[in-house]
Design an enzyme around this catalytic site. Sequence first.
Site, mmCIF file in Angstrom:
data_model
loop_
_atom_site.group_PDB
_atom_site.id
_atom_site.type_symbol
_atom_site.label_atom_id
_atom_site.label_comp_id
_atom_site.label_asym_id
_atom_site.label_seq_id
_atom_site.Cartn_x
_atom_site.Cartn_y
_atom_site.Cartn_z
ATOM 1 N N HIS A 17 0.843 -1.203 0.000
ATOM 2 C CA HIS A 17 0.000 0.000 0.000
ATOM 3 C C HIS A 17 0.881 1.257 0.000
ATOM 4 O O HIS A 17 0.623 2.197 -0.744
ATOM 5 C CB HIS A 17 -0.863 0.064 1.272
ATOM 6 C CG HIS A 17 -1.932 -0.976 1.380
ATOM 7 N ND1 HIS A 17 -2.083 -1.759 2.506
ATOM 8 C CD2 HIS A 17 -2.925 -1.342 0.533
ATOM 9 C CE1 HIS A 17 -3.136 -2.559 2.339
ATOM 10 N NE2 HIS A 17 -3.643 -2.341 1.151
ATOM 11 N N ARG A 91 -1.265 -6.054 -8.416
ATOM 12 C CA ARG A 91 -0.189 -7.034 -8.236
ATOM 13 C C ARG A 91 -0.212 -8.092 -9.318
ATOM 14 O O ARG A 91 0.805 -8.697 -9.621
ATOM 15 C CB ARG A 91 -0.323 -7.723 -6.871
ATOM 16 C CG ARG A 91 0.023 -6.843 -5.690
ATOM 17 C CD ARG A 91 -0.498 -7.440 -4.414
ATOM 18 N NE ARG A 91 -1.930 -7.570 -4.481
ATOM 19 C CZ ARG A 91 -2.735 -7.759 -3.444
ATOM 20 N NH1 ARG A 91 -2.231 -7.885 -2.239
ATOM 21 N NH2 ARG A 91 -4.034 -7.846 -3.592
#
Length: 159
Positions: A17, A91
């Site tokens: 994050h 991702r």
Amino acid sequence: MRRCVCPGSYDPVTNGHLDVVRRATELFDEVVVAVLTNPAKPGTFTTAERIELLEASLADLPRARIAEVSGALLVDFCRAVEATAVVKGLRSGTDFAYELPMALMNRHLTGLETVFLPGDPRLEHVSSSLVKEVAALGGDIGGLVPDLVRDRLLALRDG
Ligand code: PNS
């Protein structure tokens, strides 16, 4: 002033994050890190704890600020804070499959755009849920989350 929103549960914040938020501050003048809470999904940390951990983790990023969003659409929050885009990290293709319908729905609702940043490959395996599971079972999560988050997860494990 170009402003974006980085939304998420942040239960808890990970280094993945933080990488996305940091890179968003290089693209926008201000980044609002929006902690979205779902009363039906209490999660591991309270909203106040998630915000506290984010505040400590983002202390070196003056262009990032934190907000809590509860019981509201992300698009309405973005309109209220005059953000022109949502920024999300991807991702994998699985992330893309999860994120694409939300990005399209948000664009459908108000025209809000989503900017996807490729996740740092070194952090591709890092998610809040996996980090929590590894920590709870005694694994090493150093380098995957800020030290303060690691300490809190170890404290949870040790009761
Ligand atoms: O970290 P997460 O749990 O993957 O984040 C998902 C989140 C909170 C960003 C997403 O569920 C969301 O945007 N919720 C806000 C409510 C909303 O606007 N729903 C419609 C989105 S299409």
